[in-house]
Design a protein around this motif. Structure first.
Motif, mmCIF file in Angstrom:
data_model
loop_
_atom_site.group_PDB
_atom_site.id
_atom_site.type_symbol
_atom_site.label_atom_id
_atom_site.label_comp_id
_atom_site.label_asym_id
_atom_site.label_seq_id
_atom_site.Cartn_x
_atom_site.Cartn_y
_atom_site.Cartn_z
ATOM 1 N N ALA A 86 0.833 -1.208 0.000
ATOM 2 C CA ALA A 86 0.000 0.000 0.000
ATOM 3 C C ALA A 86 0.864 1.252 0.000
ATOM 4 O O ALA A 86 0.552 2.234 -0.688
ATOM 5 C CB ALA A 86 -0.934 -0.012 1.205
ATOM 6 N N THR A 90 0.798 3.705 -3.144
ATOM 7 C CA THR A 90 0.303 5.041 -2.814
ATOM 8 C C THR A 90 1.286 6.125 -3.244
ATOM 9 O O THR A 90 0.884 7.200 -3.710
ATOM 10 C CB THR A 90 0.014 5.145 -1.317
ATOM 11 N N GLY A 94 0.152 8.814 -5.842
ATOM 12 C CA GLY A 94 0.219 10.216 -5.456
ATOM 13 C C GLY A 94 0.924 11.063 -6.512
ATOM 14 O O GLY A 94 0.519 12.197 -6.793
ATOM 15 N N LEU A 106 -6.131 8.251 -6.107
ATOM 16 C CA LEU A 106 -6.138 7.937 -4.673
ATOM 17 C C LEU A 106 -7.511 7.436 -4.220
ATOM 18 O O LEU A 106 -7.601 6.537 -3.377
ATOM 19 C CB LEU A 106 -5.743 9.176 -3.870
ATOM 20 N N LEU A 109 -7.862 3.778 -5.339
ATOM 21 C CA LEU A 109 -7.068 2.878 -4.489
ATOM 22 C C LEU A 109 -7.729 2.684 -3.123
ATOM 23 O O LEU A 109 -7.835 1.556 -2.626
ATOM 24 C CB LEU A 109 -5.659 3.427 -4.319
ATOM 25 N N GLY A 110 -8.163 3.773 -2.507
ATOM 26 C CA GLY A 110 -8.810 3.654 -1.203
ATOM 27 C C GLY A 110 -10.103 2.858 -1.271
ATOM 28 O O GLY A 110 -10.391 2.035 -0.382
ATOM 29 N N THR A 161 -3.959 -4.629 -5.251
ATOM 30 C CA THR A 161 -3.008 -3.516 -5.153
ATOM 31 C C THR A 161 -2.276 -3.277 -6.473
ATOM 32 O O THR A 161 -2.184 -2.137 -6.952
ATOM 33 C CB THR A 161 -2.000 -3.781 -4.032
#
Length: 347
Positions: A86, A90, A94, A106, A109-110, A161
């Protein structure tokens, strides 16, 4: 004050990227993956040939037949662990958010990780299957115990992921490359857990299916993610407005009508007030009047007395006057005085 909801644009970077839709192919893949998921669960619950395969691989103990790759696979399995993967993904996403000037990567992904934890975690805790290292009887499915390995969390996390990178790809070529990389990581992590003896084969199969279901269901959540992006941008604008409002200089407060400061002073008003002069130490004006040039008193210039003119010292002498003596300036000059002076000088 910044109220715009769009960040500065970068040349060559589109801000309204095409978002995946639930096409006929995706629906077919979604239905097929659901069938595999259900067949795996049913096969384990009924102690079918899938459970016998689990026991055969477990008793084979692959880590004893190929010990030379044990160290490498101990590190490689981290590619499916939730925390390190993660953080790595991330960081890359980002950067994509900064280049594309959008929060969508983002948010995707969340959303995918949240959906994965809910679906996989609930099945893990509900079935409670024990792992190979904690098996109690040979040939059993080890269900309804205190375990939490069915489906494999490492495998499902690797699928989601790394698969999100392929889902967020902006070109078909980049999507194909990211899909191949995600497939390699997902397959490798799943088989590594079987090699290390931490999961059954059926755990890995269900983990693959669970991760693919999350990725295939993301297009249905695109409208909700778009609304979430709009909400986050609105919150960001409010934060900027509040910061600008707090840093702006405040205007001076105006006197209230009817107060002493609000009443203008006139010449007639000043005549009614008694004349006062505030005097400080040493005769100098103090208070507010001391800092104004108009209130400072002007004294006329006067000459300083010379030494002979100072009071208490006649003739310029610093001696105090004596009662029995006569000042020299007023002493009479006679014959007696002359004889006395001569006698004193001659003696």
């Amino acid at each position: 004050m910044r109220t715009d909801d769009k960040l500065p644009q970068v040349k060559g970077r589109p801000t309204d990227l095409a978002r995946p839709r639930m096409t006929r192919t995706r629906r077919w893949l979604l239905g097929s993956t659901l069938a595999v998921y259900a067949a795996t669960v049913i096969g384990v619950l009924t102690t079918s040939w899938l459970v016998r395969l689990d026991w055969q691989v477990m008793l084979f103990r692959p880590y004893k037949h190929w010990p030379e790759i044990h160290t490498f696979l101990d590190y490689f399995v981290v590619m499916g662990q939730r925390g390190p993967t993660a953080v790595a993904v991330t960081a890359w996403i980002g950067w994509c958010c900064y280049k594309q000037r959008t929060l969508r990567p983002l948010i995707v992904l969340g959303t995918s990780l949240l959906l994965l934890n809910i679906t996989v975690g609930s099945v893990k805790l509900g079935l409670g299957r024990l792992g190979p290292h904690y098996a109690t009887s040979v040939g059993s499915n080890e269900m309804w115990g205190n375990g939490d390995i069915f489906p494999s969390g490492h495998t499902a996390n690797a699928v989601v992921t790394w698969g999100v990178l392929a889902y967020l790809a902006t070109t078909p070529h980049a999507r194909r490359i990211a899909s191949v990389i995600a497939a390699i990581f997902a397959f490798g992590v799943g088989m590594t857990t079987v090699y290390l003896g931490t999961h059954w084969v059926s755990d890995v199969v269900l983990g693959w299916a669970a991760g693919v279901l999350v990725l295939l269901a993301l297009p249905w959540l695109e409208p909700a993610m778009a609304r979430a992006e709009v909400l986050l941008r609105a919150m960001y604008r409010k934060v900027l407005e509040y910061r600008d409002r707090a840093s702006a200089p405040r205007p001076l407060s105006r006197p209230v009508a009817g107060s002493t400061l609000a009443t203008p002073r006139t010449a007639a008003h000043d005549d009614e007030l008694p004349a006062r002069e505030t005097v400080g130490v040493g005769g100098r004006p103090s208070g507010v009047a001391a800092h104004t040039s108009e209130a400072r008193p002007h004294h006329p210039l006067r000459p300083h007395p010379i030494r002979a003119e100072r009071a208490g010292a006649p003739g310029g002498s610093r001696r105090p006057p004596h009662a029995d003596r006569v000042p020299r300036a007023t002493a009479p000059l006679g014959p007696a005085a002359g004889r006395g002076r001569a006698a004193s000088t001659g003696g």
